[in-house]
Design an enzyme around this catalytic site. Structure first.
Site, PDB file in Angstrom:
ATOM      1  N   GLU A   8      37.415  42.968  39.304  1.00 22.76           N
ATOM      2  CA  GLU A   8      37.738  42.432  37.987  1.00 22.76           C
ATOM      3  C   GLU A   8      36.983  43.142  36.853  1.00 22.76           C
ATOM      4  O   GLU A   8      36.188  42.527  36.139  1.00 22.76           O
ATOM      5  CB  GLU A   8      37.460  40.919  37.944  1.00 22.76           C
ATOM      6  CG  GLU A   8      38.264  40.149  38.979  1.00 22.76           C
ATOM      7  CD  GLU A   8      38.064  38.631  38.903  1.00 22.76           C
ATOM      8  OE1 GLU A   8      37.314  38.163  38.038  1.00 22.76           O
ATOM      9  OE2 GLU A   8      38.686  37.925  39.717  1.00 22.76           O
ATOM     10  N   GLU A  59      41.669  37.712  45.793  1.00 24.04           N
ATOM     11  CA  GLU A  59      41.101  36.405  45.425  1.00 24.04           C
ATOM     12  C   GLU A  59      42.217  35.480  44.982  1.00 24.04           C
ATOM     13  O   GLU A  59      43.095  35.877  44.207  1.00 24.04           O
ATOM     14  CB  GLU A  59      40.125  36.490  44.251  1.00 24.04           C
ATOM     15  CG  GLU A  59      38.796  37.095  44.573  1.00 24.04           C
ATOM     16  CD  GLU A  59      37.839  37.042  43.377  1.00 24.04           C
ATOM     17  OE1 GLU A  59      37.995  36.172  42.494  1.00 24.04           O
ATOM     18  OE2 GLU A  59      36.941  37.899  43.344  1.00 24.04           O
TER      19      GLU A  59
HETATM   20  O1  IFM Z   1      33.875  33.214  41.008  1.00 21.93           O
HETATM   21  C1  IFM Z   1      34.750  34.126  40.413  1.00 21.93           C
HETATM   22  C2  IFM Z   1      34.654  35.469  41.082  1.00 21.93           C
HETATM   23  O2  IFM Z   1      33.361  35.949  41.067  1.00 21.93           O
HETATM   24  C3  IFM Z   1      35.540  36.460  40.383  1.00 21.93           C
HETATM   25  N1  IFM Z   1      36.887  35.958  40.257  1.00 21.93           N
HETATM   26  C4  IFM Z   1      37.050  34.631  39.747  1.00 21.93           C
HETATM   27  C5  IFM Z   1      36.178  33.662  40.509  1.00 21.93           C
HETATM   28  C6  IFM Z   1      36.372  32.241  39.951  1.00 21.93           C
HETATM   29  O3  IFM Z   1      36.037  32.187  38.607  1.00 21.93           O
END
Ligand code: IFM
Length: 478
Positions: free
Chosen positions: A176, A382
């Site tokens: 990200e 994710e």
């Molecule tokens: O916890 C975070 C993660 O570190 C990166 N993506 C989003 C998740 C939830 O906010």
């Protein structure tokens, strides 16, 4: 990751293709703890979390889930859940304190032991090089606003690959980068907490360049079969109406939220509309040097997609301040050049983060990304949700809200695969409750509950549901 042909679904189940990879994800600073052990030096998150007012309750990652000491137990837990893969991140300041010079034996040794434990348990390790914990020493020489940091990142990638490359067959470079650049240097709600739109754009370019340098370094050091990816939190941007002004707002957010990364990584360079939207903020001709875009375009094998919620936007309303619900409280916008675009919270259910629950956003995102980048396999690196998760008297967590979230999002993934998206796997965020950045320990994303006083791990109902899903390689028809 093998190719996964679509098979006919069972009548009452949505079956995923054979070989579909099921995993869960975490990140170093969010779970490891041991912040000052074995030579690890501070990262920007150690500094930021110690700055009063930056993280809820003054929480830090000093202990977190104490995974550094409990990794064996945690791998046993993963085994019990039937995980096929585990995505974790390497802590740069644990491996290369200060971000320069040689690696420490102890830092690398921790990850060697973790990887060995995973392989012994039959779980595929998936390593992320950077999940936001920049060595503080590099921030002091400019952080991601400095070109130099991209070069250091390439060197760190070599150290990691040389140590773990014989055992880790799937790597992601950045997690990200939008958050690193725009929450870290734009709105300042993430470390290092800087709030300058030009710095945010510089950081985005240097993160891209770092991705390119790291990809080249990994390719040079790793066996030919190793796969390399980047994990992007692509925003599923939706205009509020079909009014041309709202469509333009969506275009602008797509440019500075998505195409600023996918452009140079996958489509041959920075998009012209992004450069035009932000030309008054940064001089791109000086920032992007000859050869940079070619370096960033180093081919990757898979694109990692992190998805939680869509972004609904509309045109600026003259005379009113823009509203941006999406990414924490700040007087500074994380959208350079498009600061006054309005963000809307759609009606309907939200998670504990206040994020709207919309699985169609994941479907649309997978379809749009497949169409934009044909031939590039996707993996969901994710997806998940925070909910309050109050244990009942029996100590159990009956998180049916999370099961519903996962079920509906997996059904959306299934539908996208059926409609032609080449999605190879799914990583639930997160294995454990953990340090949720500026929200500290207040928000719980885990399939496994963590009692931060005792470090007791308790699988929630969602963990058992996910284990059954993995075992069946399918979810019930909705
Ligand atoms: O916890 C975070 C993660 O570190 C990166 N993506 C989003 C998740 C939830 O906010």
């Amino acid at each position: 990751m093998p190719e996964t042909p679509v098979t006919a679904p069972a009548v009452d189940r949505l079956s995923f293709p054979p070989g579909f990879l099921w995993g869960a994800a975490t990140a170093a600073y969010q779970i490891e703890g041991a912040a000052a052990e074995d030579g690890r030096t501070p990262s920007i998150w150690d500094t930021f979390s110690r700055t009063p007012g930056k993280v809820a309750n003054g929480d830090t990652g000093d202990i977190a889930c104490d995974h550094y000491h409990r990794y064996r137990t945690d791998v046993t837990l993963m085994s019990e859940l039937g995980l096929q893969a585990y995505r974790f991140s390497l802590s740069w300041p644990r491996i290369q304190p200060g971000g320069r010079g040689p690696a420490t034996f102890a830092g690398l040794d921790f990850y060697r032991r973790l990887v060995d434990e995973l392989l012994d348990a039959g779980i595929q390790p998936v390593a992320t090089l950077y999940h936001w914990d920049l060595p503080q020493a590099l921030e002091e020489t400019g952080g991601w606003t400095a070109r130099e940091t991209a070069e250091r990142f390439g060197e760190y990638a070599t150290l990691a690959a040389e140590a773990l490359g014989d055992r880790v067959a799937l790597w992601t470079t950045l997690n990200e980068p939008w958050c690193s650049a725009f929450l870290g240097y734009g709105s300042g709600v993430h470390a290092p907490g800087r709030t300058d739109p030009a710095d945010a754009l510089r950081a985005a370019h240097h993160l891209n360049l770092g991705h390119g340098r790291a990809t080249a370094a990994l390719r040079a050091a790793l066996p030919a079969h190793t796969q390399i990816a980047a994990s992007l939190n692509l925003h599923q941007v939706r205009p509020l109406t079909t009014d041309p002004a709202d469509l333009d707002a969506a275009r602008r957010i797509d440019a500075v939220g998505n195409r600023i990364f996918t452009g140079p990584m996958l489509s041959g360079g920075y998009p012209a509309d992004l450069l035009a939207d932000t030309a008054h903020i940064v001089d791109w001709n000086t920032l992007v040097r000859p050869g940079d875009e070619a370096a960033i375009a180093a081919p990757i094998d898979l694109l990692g997609i992190n998805y939680y919620t869509p972004a609904v936007v509309s045109a600026p309303t003259p005379g009113t301040a823009a509203v941006n619900h999406a990414h924490g409280e700040s007087d500074h916008s994380p959208w350079p050049g498009s600061e006054d675009v309005n963000f809307h919270l759609p009606p309907g259910d939200t998670t504990d983060m206040g994020w709207s629950i919309d699985p169609t956003g994941l479907y649309d995102l997978l379809m749009a990304t497949s169409r934009a980048h044909p031939g590039l396999p996707l993996v969901i690196t994710e997806n998940g949700a925070a909910f309050p998760d109050v244990p009942t008297e029996d100590g159990q967590i009956h998180d049916h809200d999370r099961i519903d979230y996962l079920h509906r999002h997996l059904a959306a993934v299934h539908r996208a695969i059926g409609d032609g998206a080449d999605v190879r796997g799914y990583f639930l965020w997160s294995l454990l409750d953990n340090f949720e950045w500026a929200y500290g320990y207040e928000k719980r994303f885990g399939a496994v509950h963590v009692d931060y006083t005792t470090q007791l791990r308790t699988p929630k109902a969602s963990a058992r549901w996910y284990a059954r899903t993995i075992g069946a390689n399918s979810v019930p028809v909705l």
